[in-house]
Design a protein around this motif. Sequence first.
Motif, PDB file in Angstrom:
ATOM      1  N   SER A  33       0.845  -1.194   0.000  1.00 54.42           N
ATOM      2  CA  SER A  33       0.000   0.000   0.000  1.00 54.42           C
ATOM      3  C   SER A  33       0.875   1.237   0.000  1.00 54.42           C
ATOM      4  CB  SER A  33      -0.895   0.023   1.247  1.00 54.42           C
ATOM      5  OG  SER A  33      -1.685  -1.131   1.324  1.00 54.42           O
ATOM      6  N   TYR A  35       0.902   5.513   0.875  1.00 49.42           N
ATOM      7  CA  TYR A  35       0.271   6.643   1.534  1.00 49.42           C
ATOM      8  C   TYR A  35       1.070   7.911   1.268  1.00 49.42           C
ATOM      9  CZ  TYR A  35      -2.741   3.584   4.307  1.00 49.42           C
ATOM     10  OH  TYR A  35      -3.692   2.679   4.708  1.00 49.42           O
ATOM     11  N   PHE A  45      -4.474   7.755   1.969  1.00 49.60           N
ATOM     12  CA  PHE A  45      -4.293   6.524   1.219  1.00 49.60           C
ATOM     13  C   PHE A  45      -4.251   6.791  -0.281  1.00 49.60           C
ATOM     14  CE2 PHE A  45      -4.701   2.193   0.038  1.00 49.60           C
ATOM     15  CZ  PHE A  45      -5.736   2.089  -0.895  1.00 49.60           C
ATOM     16  N   GLU A  48      -3.602   0.414  -3.118  1.00 47.02           N
ATOM     17  CA  GLU A  48      -3.181  -0.857  -2.567  1.00 47.02           C
ATOM     18  C   GLU A  48      -3.106  -1.881  -3.689  1.00 47.02           C
ATOM     19  OE1 GLU A  48      -6.017  -2.848  -0.073  1.00 47.02           O
ATOM     20  OE2 GLU A  48      -4.488  -4.079   0.895  1.00 47.02           O
ATOM     21  N   LEU A 104       0.158  -4.042   8.855  1.00 46.99           N
ATOM     22  CA  LEU A 104       1.015  -3.326   7.931  1.00 46.99           C
ATOM     23  C   LEU A 104       2.406  -3.129   8.514  1.00 46.99           C
ATOM     24  CD1 LEU A 104      -1.296  -0.447   6.629  1.00 46.99           C
ATOM     25  CD2 LEU A 104      -0.767  -2.609   5.502  1.00 46.99           C
ATOM     26  N   PHE A 106       5.598  -0.711   7.670  1.00 50.18           N
ATOM     27  CA  PHE A 106       5.920   0.466   6.881  1.00 50.18           C
ATOM     28  C   PHE A 106       7.421   0.598   6.629  1.00 50.18           C
ATOM     29  CE2 PHE A 106       2.108   3.100   6.507  1.00 50.18           C
ATOM     30  CZ  PHE A 106       1.249   2.470   7.389  1.00 50.18           C
ATOM     31  N   GLY A 107       7.735   1.252   5.500  1.00 49.91           N
ATOM     32  CA  GLY A 107       9.102   1.636   5.238  1.00 49.91           C
ATOM     33  C   GLY A 107       9.386   3.014   5.826  1.00 49.91           C
ATOM     34  N   ASN A 108      10.594   3.520   5.572  1.00 47.70           N
ATOM     35  CA  ASN A 108      10.994   4.817   6.115  1.00 47.70           C
ATOM     36  C   ASN A 108      10.545   5.995   5.247  1.00 47.70           C
ATOM     37  OD1 ASN A 108      13.424   2.849   7.167  1.00 47.70           O
ATOM     38  ND2 ASN A 108      12.828   4.414   8.634  1.00 47.70           N
TER      39      ASN A 108
ATOM     40  N   TYR B  37      -0.825   3.953  15.778  1.00 51.36           N
ATOM     41  CA  TYR B  37       0.500   3.831  15.182  1.00 51.36           C
ATOM     42  C   TYR B  37       1.397   4.911  15.773  1.00 51.36           C
ATOM     43  CZ  TYR B  37      -0.762   0.506  11.503  1.00 51.36           C
ATOM     44  OH  TYR B  37      -1.154  -0.603  10.813  1.00 51.36           O
ATOM     45  N   GLN B  39       5.033   7.086  15.009  1.00 49.19           N
ATOM     46  CA  GLN B  39       6.010   7.464  13.986  1.00 49.19           C
ATOM     47  C   GLN B  39       7.131   8.250  14.644  1.00 49.19           C
ATOM     48  OE1 GLN B  39       4.834  10.233  10.833  1.00 49.19           O
ATOM     49  NE2 GLN B  39       5.936   8.976   9.352  1.00 49.19           N
ATOM     50  N   SER B  42      12.594   8.645  12.869  1.00 47.65           N
ATOM     51  CA  SER B  42      13.083   7.820  11.760  1.00 47.65           C
ATOM     52  C   SER B  42      12.074   7.720  10.631  1.00 47.65           C
ATOM     53  CB  SER B  42      13.415   6.406  12.248  1.00 47.65           C
ATOM     54  OG  SER B  42      12.222   5.720  12.640  1.00 47.65           O
ATOM     55  N   ARG B  43      10.847   8.167  10.875  1.00 50.75           N
ATOM     56  CA  ARG B  43       9.737   8.243   9.913  1.00 50.75           C
ATOM     57  C   ARG B  43       8.984   6.920   9.728  1.00 50.75           C
ATOM     58  NH1 ARG B  43      12.838  11.251   5.024  1.00 50.75           N
ATOM     59  NH2 ARG B  43      12.649   9.148   4.189  1.00 50.75           N
ATOM     60  N   GLN B  44       9.524   5.828  10.260  1.00 49.30           N
ATOM     61  CA  GLN B  44       8.858   4.545  10.052  1.00 49.30           C
ATOM     62  C   GLN B  44       7.660   4.400  10.980  1.00 49.30           C
ATOM     63  OE1 GLN B  44      11.126   1.075  11.138  1.00 49.30           O
ATOM     64  NE2 GLN B  44      10.170  -0.153   9.545  1.00 49.30           N
ATOM     65  N   MET B  45       6.514   4.147  10.415  1.00 49.76           N
ATOM     66  CA  MET B  45       5.296   3.945  11.194  1.00 49.76           C
ATOM     67  C   MET B  45       5.325   2.553  11.825  1.00 49.76           C
ATOM     68  SD  MET B  45       3.070   6.536  10.697  1.00 49.76           S
ATOM     69  CE  MET B  45       1.404   5.922  10.578  1.00 49.76           C
ATOM     70  N   PHE B  91      -0.549   8.256  15.764  1.00 50.40           N
ATOM     71  CA  PHE B  91      -1.698   8.353  14.881  1.00 50.40           C
ATOM     72  C   PHE B  91      -2.738   7.303  15.244  1.00 50.40           C
ATOM     73  CE2 PHE B  91      -0.091  11.335  11.807  1.00 50.40           C
ATOM     74  CZ  PHE B  91       1.284  11.176  11.857  1.00 50.40           C
ATOM     75  N   GLY B 102      -4.717  -1.917   4.196  1.00 56.91           N
ATOM     76  CA  GLY B 102      -4.016  -1.028   3.293  1.00 56.91           C
ATOM     77  C   GLY B 102      -4.784   0.241   3.045  1.00 56.91           C
ATOM     78  N   LEU B 104      -6.388   2.331   5.487  1.00 60.79           N
ATOM     79  CA  LEU B 104      -6.705   2.883   6.792  1.00 60.79           C
ATOM     80  C   LEU B 104      -7.049   4.358   6.679  1.00 60.79           C
ATOM     81  CD1 LEU B 104      -3.768   1.303   8.815  1.00 60.79           C
ATOM     82  CD2 LEU B 104      -6.168   0.716   9.061  1.00 60.79           C
ATOM     83  N   PHE B 106      -6.589   7.678   8.784  1.00 59.95           N
ATOM     84  CA  PHE B 106      -5.780   8.157   9.900  1.00 59.95           C
ATOM     85  C   PHE B 106      -6.263   9.504  10.414  1.00 59.95           C
ATOM     86  CE2 PHE B 106      -2.128   5.329  10.179  1.00 59.95           C
ATOM     87  CZ  PHE B 106      -2.111   4.693   8.943  1.00 59.95           C
ATOM     88  N   LYS B 108      -4.984  13.180  12.314  1.00 60.97           N
ATOM     89  CA  LYS B 108      -3.886  14.086  11.965  1.00 60.97           C
ATOM     90  C   LYS B 108      -2.670  13.901  12.869  1.00 60.97           C
ATOM     91  CE  LYS B 108      -5.674  16.376   8.487  1.00 60.97           C
ATOM     92  NZ  LYS B 108      -6.131  17.758   8.562  1.00 60.97           N
TER      93      LYS B 108
END
Lengths: 115, 116
Positions: A33, A35, A45, A48, A104, A106-108, B37, B39, B42-45, B91, B102, B104, B106, B108
């Motif tokens: 997915s 975002y 979103f 997906e 899920l 997630f990547g960076n 979630y 964050q 490092s930005r990774q959720m 979040f 995939g 979701l 969210f 703010k």
Amino acid sequence: KAGVTQTPRYLIKTRGQQVTLSCSPISGHRSVSWYQQTPGQGLQFLFEYFSETQRNKGNFPGRFSGRQFSNSRSEMNVSTLELGDSALYLCASSLEQGTYNSPLHFGNGTRLTVT
Amino acid sequence: AQTVTQSQPEMSVQEAETVTLSCTYDTSENNYYLFWYKQPPSRQMILVIRQEAYKQQNATENRFSVNFQKAAKSFSLKISDSQLGDTAMYFCAFMKRGGSQGNLIFGKGTKLSVKP
């Protein structure tokens, strides 16, 4: 096991150009997915993919497109870039298509700046 | 359409104390799932905790717990014994049953700072 890998991490483009972002999911994950994250709109979103097919799409213009390959890697493309496309683009993978028990990962993210 | 609202843009807490982050949502669905979630810079959720709407028992994951009030459409996150590593954006997210993780929705976000 390697996590979700997004490349590149940072990208600077000019208005009107196009860009392609890449996402390699965790090995064995079949769903990917995308975002978009901006300070004003938050996380939104995009789309997906599961087994190379787009299963869901968010409310974005047709300039935003994506695809998934047979190895589950995914790319998203943005054409005719606008200043408002500047954002953090996050990719997430899951084992199966979005069930509650298939969380899920997630990547960076890729930070895209449009000038 | 579903919406998720986090009314606290920023919060701070002293290390070792307890903090509660608020989340409300609007939906006409009866069966759905809720998530928190995290964050970090490092930005990774990272998934913190999740709750199934048809389960009345509040979910707990170590120092993290939720207060789920279905009638009030409220889903708050409590962090006990706050640690410096809890500093992050948090979040709240919604997924309708039969929907996809995939896809979701969210809120703010709430920026949490844990101070030594």
